[in-house]
Design a protein around this motif. Structure first.
Motif, PDB file in Angstrom:
ATOM      1  N   SER A 104       0.904  -1.399  -0.020  1.00 28.77           N
ATOM      2  CA  SER A 104       0.114  -0.201   0.036  1.00 28.77           C
ATOM      3  C   SER A 104       0.772   1.302   0.126  1.00 28.77           C
ATOM      4  O   SER A 104       0.599   2.215  -0.751  1.00 28.77           O
ATOM      5  CB  SER A 104      -0.955   0.005   1.300  1.00 28.77           C
ATOM      6  OG  SER A 104      -1.749   1.212   1.231  1.00 28.77           O
TER       7      SER A 104
ATOM      8  N   VAL B  92       2.583   1.693  -3.406  1.00 29.68           N
ATOM      9  CA  VAL B  92       1.706   2.149  -4.392  1.00 29.68           C
ATOM     10  C   VAL B  92       1.479   3.564  -4.407  1.00 29.68           C
ATOM     11  O   VAL B  92       1.463   4.212  -5.363  1.00 29.68           O
ATOM     12  CB  VAL B  92       0.403   1.177  -4.582  1.00 29.68           C
ATOM     13  CG1 VAL B  92      -0.696   1.802  -5.496  1.00 29.68           C
ATOM     14  CG2 VAL B  92       0.575  -0.093  -4.839  1.00 29.68           C
ATOM     15  N   ILE B  93       1.260   4.105  -3.310  1.00 23.61           N
ATOM     16  CA  ILE B  93       1.068   5.393  -3.016  1.00 23.61           C
ATOM     17  C   ILE B  93       2.311   6.237  -3.430  1.00 23.61           C
ATOM     18  O   ILE B  93       2.232   7.250  -4.023  1.00 23.61           O
ATOM     19  CB  ILE B  93       0.841   5.660  -1.593  1.00 23.61           C
ATOM     20  CG1 ILE B  93      -0.617   5.200  -1.074  1.00 23.61           C
ATOM     21  CG2 ILE B  93       0.851   7.241  -1.298  1.00 23.61           C
ATOM     22  CD1 ILE B  93      -0.987   5.306   0.346  1.00 23.61           C
TER      23      ILE B  93
ATOM     24  N   TYR C 154       2.299   6.168  -7.333  1.00 20.94           N
ATOM     25  CA  TYR C 154       1.316   7.106  -7.838  1.00 20.94           C
ATOM     26  C   TYR C 154       1.896   8.397  -7.740  1.00 20.94           C
ATOM     27  O   TYR C 154       1.853   9.331  -8.722  1.00 20.94           O
ATOM     28  CB  TYR C 154       0.302   6.876  -7.177  1.00 20.94           C
ATOM     29  CG  TYR C 154      -0.928   7.805  -7.505  1.00 20.94           C
ATOM     30  CD1 TYR C 154      -1.795   7.283  -8.613  1.00 20.94           C
ATOM     31  CD2 TYR C 154      -1.287   9.096  -6.878  1.00 20.94           C
ATOM     32  CE1 TYR C 154      -2.936   8.047  -8.901  1.00 20.94           C
ATOM     33  CE2 TYR C 154      -2.516   9.694  -7.134  1.00 20.94           C
ATOM     34  CZ  TYR C 154      -3.325   9.342  -8.169  1.00 20.94           C
ATOM     35  OH  TYR C 154      -4.253   9.962  -8.606  1.00 20.94           O
TER      36      TYR C 154
ATOM     37  N   VAL D 199      -6.471   6.444  -6.202  1.00 24.07           N
ATOM     38  CA  VAL D 199      -5.618   5.539  -5.609  1.00 24.07           C
ATOM     39  C   VAL D 199      -5.899   4.140  -5.156  1.00 24.07           C
ATOM     40  O   VAL D 199      -5.182   3.220  -5.148  1.00 24.07           O
ATOM     41  CB  VAL D 199      -4.838   6.569  -4.391  1.00 24.07           C
ATOM     42  CG1 VAL D 199      -3.742   5.487  -3.710  1.00 24.07           C
ATOM     43  CG2 VAL D 199      -4.156   7.647  -5.164  1.00 24.07           C
ATOM     44  N   GLU D 200      -6.979   4.406  -4.381  1.00 26.02           N
ATOM     45  CA  GLU D 200      -7.769   3.220  -3.987  1.00 26.02           C
ATOM     46  C   GLU D 200      -8.062   2.062  -4.965  1.00 26.02           C
ATOM     47  O   GLU D 200      -7.824   0.777  -4.804  1.00 26.02           O
ATOM     48  CB  GLU D 200      -8.850   3.615  -2.954  1.00 26.02           C
ATOM     49  CG  GLU D 200      -8.692   4.235  -1.613  1.00 26.02           C
ATOM     50  CD  GLU D 200      -7.693   3.695  -0.816  1.00 26.02           C
ATOM     51  OE1 GLU D 200      -7.620   2.503  -0.514  1.00 26.02           O
ATOM     52  OE2 GLU D 200      -6.577   4.277  -0.627  1.00 26.02           O
TER      53      GLU D 200
ATOM     54  N   LYS E 257      -4.868   0.745  -6.069  1.00 21.71           N
ATOM     55  CA  LYS E 257      -4.127  -0.308  -5.206  1.00 21.71           C
ATOM     56  C   LYS E 257      -4.786  -1.779  -5.120  1.00 21.71           C
ATOM     57  O   LYS E 257      -4.069  -2.777  -5.270  1.00 21.71           O
ATOM     58  CB  LYS E 257      -4.445   0.250  -3.689  1.00 21.71           C
ATOM     59  CG  LYS E 257      -3.612   1.213  -3.271  1.00 21.71           C
ATOM     60  CD  LYS E 257      -4.117   1.453  -1.765  1.00 21.71           C
ATOM     61  CE  LYS E 257      -3.323   2.495  -0.994  1.00 21.71           C
ATOM     62  NZ  LYS E 257      -3.888   2.747   0.344  1.00 21.71           N
ATOM     63  N   ASN E 258      -6.171  -1.572  -5.220  1.00 16.82           N
ATOM     64  CA  ASN E 258      -6.850  -2.986  -5.356  1.00 16.82           C
ATOM     65  C   ASN E 258      -6.398  -3.770  -6.662  1.00 16.82           C
ATOM     66  O   ASN E 258      -6.141  -4.969  -6.616  1.00 16.82           O
ATOM     67  CB  ASN E 258      -8.534  -2.790  -5.417  1.00 16.82           C
ATOM     68  CG  ASN E 258      -8.839  -2.284  -4.460  1.00 16.82           C
ATOM     69  OD1 ASN E 258      -8.136  -2.041  -3.310  1.00 16.82           O
ATOM     70  ND2 ASN E 258      -9.965  -2.103  -4.145  1.00 16.82           N
TER      71      ASN E 258
ATOM     72  N   PHE F  10      -2.726  -4.938  -6.163  1.00 19.00           N
ATOM     73  CA  PHE F  10      -2.631  -6.079  -5.432  1.00 19.00           C
ATOM     74  C   PHE F  10      -3.104  -7.203  -6.201  1.00 19.00           C
ATOM     75  O   PHE F  10      -2.170  -8.320  -5.948  1.00 19.00           O
ATOM     76  CB  PHE F  10      -3.591  -5.720  -4.288  1.00 19.00           C
ATOM     77  CG  PHE F  10      -3.045  -4.600  -3.280  1.00 19.00           C
ATOM     78  CD1 PHE F  10      -2.027  -3.977  -3.268  1.00 19.00           C
ATOM     79  CD2 PHE F  10      -3.933  -4.220  -2.370  1.00 19.00           C
ATOM     80  CE1 PHE F  10      -1.512  -2.848  -2.353  1.00 19.00           C
ATOM     81  CE2 PHE F  10      -3.598  -3.176  -1.478  1.00 19.00           C
ATOM     82  CZ  PHE F  10      -2.368  -2.617  -1.555  1.00 19.00           C
TER      83      PHE F  10
END
Length: 275
Positions: free
Chosen positions: A115, A118-119, A122, A140-141, A144-145, A148
């Motif tokens: 997590s 990824v942030i 980004y 972003v969320e 992330k999904n 992942f």
């Protein structure tokens, strides 16, 4: 004087003994092709453990490397999440041919590290392409999904899973189920309020898909709503040797977990060697 020649098995044992020494592993990459090929799988079992969380550029590099390993469908999904006009920007990162399928070596899936990484990816991606004025939490969320799931799909087999029971994405469970069959280490945590039904779903899923779990750690859990589910999980794992419960995060509320600790001791008194 002729220098001694080690066979490949001895070289591998030396590298494996130094698997937590990032500096040595990076030096091995530069020796020759054969030693590099032995080192890469060990280095990429969990590349995040060699990164300082404050050094975002390293996280960016790791995530970009995983993205460069994606298949066409996963690439297109990343592009659609970011915006179709960024297609050329994303593919420009992939100009240098990859020497290895780095994702398949992943053996430790740590959702917290991923997590954060990824942030970082980004933010740097946006900054490099002068897009810093358009950072969106929802984007972003969603990213992330997808990442992942895509990174999990690349992995062949996991030995360690560090999982946030707040995370809600059922798609990843289907991808994960065949990769965690021989999982050794499971760490469960929650960093805030969570949906009890989602947490129970994960615990039940893990109970049904592990065969030889040897270590269970429960970290940062603020209530005892899942006590019976955790007990059921432990009851189903005859090979459990290690149980760690992080009292530090709940010491103000520790008495609520007495049943959990007592039951686990009763169930696995003959097998647990570390508590």
């Amino acid at each position: 004087m002729t220098l001694p020649t080690f066979n490949i098995d001895i070289i591998f044992e030396i590298i494996n003994k130094l698997k937590d020494d990032g500096a040595s592993l990076f030096n091995f990459l530069l020796l020759n092709k054969q030693i590099c090929e032995l080192t890469i799988p060990i280095l990429w079992e969990n590349p995040f453990k060699f990164c300082n969380i404050k050094v975002e550029s390293k996280h960016y590099f790791i995530i970009q490397t995983y993205i460069n390993c994606f298949n066409e469908d996963d690439h297109k999904k990343v592009i659609s999440i970011l915006n179709s006009e960024f297609e050329n920007l994303l593919y420009n990162e992939n100009e240098i041919p990859l020497l290895f399928e780095y994702g398949k070596y992943l053996k430790e899936f740590n959702i917290r590290d991923l997590s954060n990484a990824v942030i970082s990816w980004y933010k740097i991606f946006k900054k490099k392409n002068y897009l810093m004025n358009s950072i969106y939490h929802n984007e972003v969320e969603i990213l992330k999904n997808h990442l992942f799931c895509s990174i999990m799909r690349q992995s062949q087999r996991l030995n360690c899973l560090n999982w946030n029971i707040r995370f809600n994405d059922k798609k990843i469970l289907k991808i994960m189920q065949h990769k965690i069959k021989y999982l050794d280490y499971l760490i469960l945590y929650c960093d805030g309020e969570y949906d009890i039904n989602i947490a129970k779903m994960y615990i039940n899923f893990f109970k049904n898909h592990f065969q030889n779990l040897s270590s269970l750690k429960i970290n940062i859990l603020y209530d005892n709503k899942c006590t019976e589910d955790f007990i059921s999980l432990v009851k189903s794992k005859n090979n459990l040797e290690e149980f760690i419960f992080d009292y530090e995060s709940v010491k103000w509320n520790a008495d609520k977990f007495d049943d959990l600790i007592t039951n686990i001791l009763e169930l696995r008194a003959n097998s647990i060697t570390k508590l």
